[in-house]
Design a protein around this motif. Structure first.
Motif, mmCIF file in Angstrom:
data_model
loop_
_atom_site.group_PDB
_atom_site.id
_atom_site.type_symbol
_atom_site.label_atom_id
_atom_site.label_comp_id
_atom_site.label_asym_id
_atom_site.label_seq_id
_atom_site.Cartn_x
_atom_site.Cartn_y
_atom_site.Cartn_z
ATOM 1 N N LEU A 152 -48.586 65.241 -33.603
ATOM 2 C CA LEU A 152 -48.607 64.234 -32.546
ATOM 3 C C LEU A 152 -47.300 63.455 -32.458
ATOM 4 O O LEU A 152 -46.874 63.050 -31.389
ATOM 5 N N LEU A 153 -46.652 63.267 -33.601
ATOM 6 C CA LEU A 153 -45.472 62.418 -33.655
ATOM 7 C C LEU A 153 -44.215 63.263 -33.866
ATOM 8 O O LEU A 153 -44.086 63.955 -34.872
ATOM 9 N N VAL A 154 -43.325 63.199 -32.895
ATOM 10 C CA VAL A 154 -42.065 63.933 -32.991
ATOM 11 C C VAL A 154 -40.956 62.935 -33.306
ATOM 12 O O VAL A 154 -40.709 62.012 -32.533
ATOM 13 N N ILE A 155 -40.317 63.111 -34.450
ATOM 14 C CA ILE A 155 -39.245 62.208 -34.875
ATOM 15 C C ILE A 155 -37.936 62.985 -34.866
ATOM 16 O O ILE A 155 -37.776 63.949 -35.609
ATOM 17 N N PRO A 156 -36.981 62.584 -34.050
ATOM 18 C CA PRO A 156 -35.727 63.339 -33.938
ATOM 19 C C PRO A 156 -34.780 63.078 -35.108
ATOM 20 O O PRO A 156 -34.925 62.100 -35.841
ATOM 21 N N VAL A 157 -33.844 63.972 -35.286
ATOM 22 C CA VAL A 157 -32.709 63.765 -36.178
ATOM 23 C C VAL A 157 -31.531 63.377 -35.293
ATOM 24 O O VAL A 157 -31.290 64.014 -34.274
ATOM 25 N N PHE A 158 -30.833 62.319 -35.655
ATOM 26 C CA PHE A 158 -29.747 61.837 -34.799
ATOM 27 C C PHE A 158 -28.669 62.911 -34.638
ATOM 28 O O PHE A 158 -28.109 63.415 -35.623
ATOM 29 N N GLY A 159 -28.344 63.225 -33.386
ATOM 30 C CA GLY A 159 -27.264 64.161 -33.094
ATOM 31 C C GLY A 159 -25.956 63.434 -32.874
ATOM 32 O O GLY A 159 -25.847 62.219 -33.092
ATOM 33 N N ARG A 160 -24.943 64.164 -32.400
ATOM 34 C CA ARG A 160 -23.616 63.569 -32.223
ATOM 35 C C ARG A 160 -23.627 62.419 -31.239
ATOM 36 O O ARG A 160 -22.884 61.447 -31.396
ATOM 37 N N ARG A 161 -24.458 62.529 -30.211
ATOM 38 C CA ARG A 161 -24.504 61.481 -29.173
ATOM 39 C C ARG A 161 -24.846 60.121 -29.775
ATOM 40 O O ARG A 161 -24.434 59.081 -29.254
ATOM 41 N N TRP A 188 -33.826 55.150 -30.080
ATOM 42 C CA TRP A 188 -32.497 54.583 -30.293
ATOM 43 C C TRP A 188 -31.728 54.463 -28.984
ATOM 44 O O TRP A 188 -31.758 55.341 -28.124
ATOM 45 N N SER A 189 -31.039 53.347 -28.852
ATOM 46 C CA SER A 189 -30.115 53.136 -27.741
ATOM 47 C C SER A 189 -29.041 52.163 -28.217
ATOM 48 O O SER A 189 -29.227 51.442 -29.211
ATOM 49 N N LEU A 190 -27.930 52.140 -27.533
ATOM 50 C CA LEU A 190 -26.865 51.214 -27.888
ATOM 51 C C LEU A 190 -27.351 49.781 -27.748
ATOM 52 O O LEU A 190 -27.024 48.914 -28.567
ATOM 53 N N PHE A 191 -28.172 49.523 -26.734
ATOM 54 C CA PHE A 191 -28.719 48.189 -26.540
ATOM 55 C C PHE A 191 -29.578 47.775 -27.730
ATOM 56 O O PHE A 191 -29.478 46.644 -28.227
ATOM 57 N N LEU A 192 -30.441 48.691 -28.209
ATOM 58 C CA LEU A 192 -31.302 48.377 -29.354
ATOM 59 C C LEU A 192 -30.465 48.121 -30.601
ATOM 60 O O LEU A 192 -30.753 47.213 -31.383
ATOM 61 N N GLU A 193 -29.416 48.915 -30.794
ATOM 62 C CA GLU A 193 -28.530 48.737 -31.948
ATOM 63 C C GLU A 193 -27.897 47.340 -31.940
ATOM 64 O O GLU A 193 -27.903 46.627 -32.958
ATOM 65 N N LEU A 194 -27.366 46.947 -30.795
ATOM 66 C CA LEU A 194 -26.722 45.631 -30.689
ATOM 67 C C LEU A 194 -27.738 44.502 -30.789
ATOM 68 O O LEU A 194 -27.451 43.435 -31.337
ATOM 69 N N LYS A 195 -28.927 44.745 -30.266
ATOM 70 C CA LYS A 195 -29.991 43.737 -30.362
ATOM 71 C C LYS A 195 -30.345 43.462 -31.820
ATOM 72 O O LYS A 195 -30.519 42.303 -32.226
ATOM 73 N N ILE A 196 -30.429 44.509 -32.631
ATOM 74 C CA ILE A 196 -30.764 44.335 -34.049
ATOM 75 C C ILE A 196 -29.655 43.571 -34.769
ATOM 76 O O ILE A 196 -29.926 42.716 -35.622
ATOM 77 N N ILE A 197 -28.401 43.864 -34.423
ATOM 78 C CA ILE A 197 -27.279 43.134 -35.018
ATOM 79 C C ILE A 197 -27.368 41.650 -34.670
ATOM 80 O O ILE A 197 -27.191 40.778 -35.532
ATOM 81 N N PHE A 198 -27.675 41.345 -33.409
ATOM 82 C CA PHE A 198 -27.802 39.953 -32.980
ATOM 83 C C PHE A 198 -28.960 39.265 -33.707
ATOM 84 O O PHE A 198 -28.821 38.136 -34.195
#
Length: 333
Positions: A132-141, A311-321
């Motif tokens: 049921l749960l698909v968890i990706p491995v982070f690619g180059r993007r 994952w998104s760039l927005f989420l990454e920056l949000k966590i830093i903030f």
């Protein structure tokens, strides 16, 4: 935050909102353990009422004597279904249709991810579906922008905090003779072990009785060690781990092998968090209160899996903030 209505031994939690603009009522057929006070506060801004139905040995009594009267107040119903309670879901659906009300149905899996920003992990082992749960491995993007963020912020952070490193070195030496840095083996990406570097905040005999979780107001810490833990200064040397490529700035918190072995056995999907590099801070750290043990590890995993899946760039920056907010506010959620 709300009222609890009790009818004999059967009860539901009925939470009343004072700020919601929607005329919709939310009915959660089984809230298990996944709804925390932060989740409820957010939901009460969206819905006029939130009805949480706990486990019951007599659904007919519970639904007909408690849920049915509440349906008269609303024209729109949002039903969150749990596969474990199929019969209960059908009864509520039939009650709504008989009263000619509007209803939308969301599974608890979709509801958690869309509205609560975390991934639902069933509390009942019989509900587990490994497909049921698909968890990706982070690619180059994803890896490349994360690497740029990691290196850039780590260099800036090191330069800005270098005086703190010098000050901490002498304070630790003065208050607790022994090594300034503490090296502890943790489990990294793909389960590869590495040594996590921190400023030592506890006495040399802190684990004389074996490995244990750290906690708030830990009696094993010395005075400045306690301050470092409160302000997260003890985490600063992990910048070295980023340069060594052991850690990322953002990711699941690395745990010790003695704990991950237990969590792998008791918490569904726990092994998926090893798909990516662990982090100094992470989504679970800023969204969930300080805690230890199986219960807290399960909750934190829900946030870690959401981070990996969404994952998104927005989420990454949000966590830093949010991390900066937690540190400078000297508090966690």
């Amino acid at each position: 935050m709300g009222n609890t209505y009790v009818s004999d031994r059967r009860y539901i939690h009925r939470l009343l909102s004072k700020t919601a603009t929607s005329e919709e009522v939310l009915i959660v057929t089984s809230y298990d353990y996944f709804l925390q006070k932060y989740d409820l506060a957010a939901l009460l801004k969206r819905y006029k009422e939130v009805i949480l139905i706990p486990h019951s040995d007599n659904d007919d009594y519970l639904l007909n004597h408690t849920v049915r009267p509440l349906l008269d107040k609303f024209e729109k119903i949002h039903l969150v279904t749990n596969p474990q309670y199929d019969r209960r879901n059908r009864v509520i659906y039939e009650l709504v249709i008989r009263k000619n009300k509007s209803i939308r149905i969301t599974t608890v899996y979709d509801f958690c991810e869309k509205y609560l920003k975390k991934v639902y992990i069933p509390d009942n082992i019989s509900e587990i579906n490994p497909n049921l749960l698909v968890i990706p491995v982070f690619g180059r993007r994803i890896r490349y922008p994360k690497k740029i963020i990691d290196i850039t912020i780590s260099i800036i952070l090191f330069l800005l905090t270098f005086p703190v490193w010098i000050f901490s070195f002498f304070r630790i030496k003065f208050q607790s003779p022994g090594p300034v840095f503490y090296y502890q083996e943790r489990v990294g990406m793909d389960r590869k072990p590495f040594y996590c570097i921190k400023f030592r905040s506890m006495g040399l005999d802190a684990e004389a009785n074996g490995a244990s979780f750290s906690k708030k107001n830990d009696s094993r810490t010395f005075s400045y060690g306690s301050y470092m833990r409160q302000t997260r200064i003890d985490e600063l040397p992990q910048i070295i781990n980023i340069f060594r490529r052991d850690l990322s700035l953002i990711g699941p918190r690395p745990e010790r092998q003695v704990f991950t072995e237990t969590f792998d056995e008791l918490i569904p999907y726990y092994n998926y968090r090893h798909n990516i590099k662990p982090g100094i801070t992470g989504y679970a750290q800023v969204m969930y209160s300080y805690g230890a043990g199986i219960y807290d590890a399960r909750h934190k995993l829900m946030y870690d899996l959401y981070y990996i899946r969404n994952w998104s760039l927005f989420l990454e920056l949000k966590i830093i903030f949010l991390t900066a907010f937690v540190i400078f506010g000297k508090r966690g959620r």
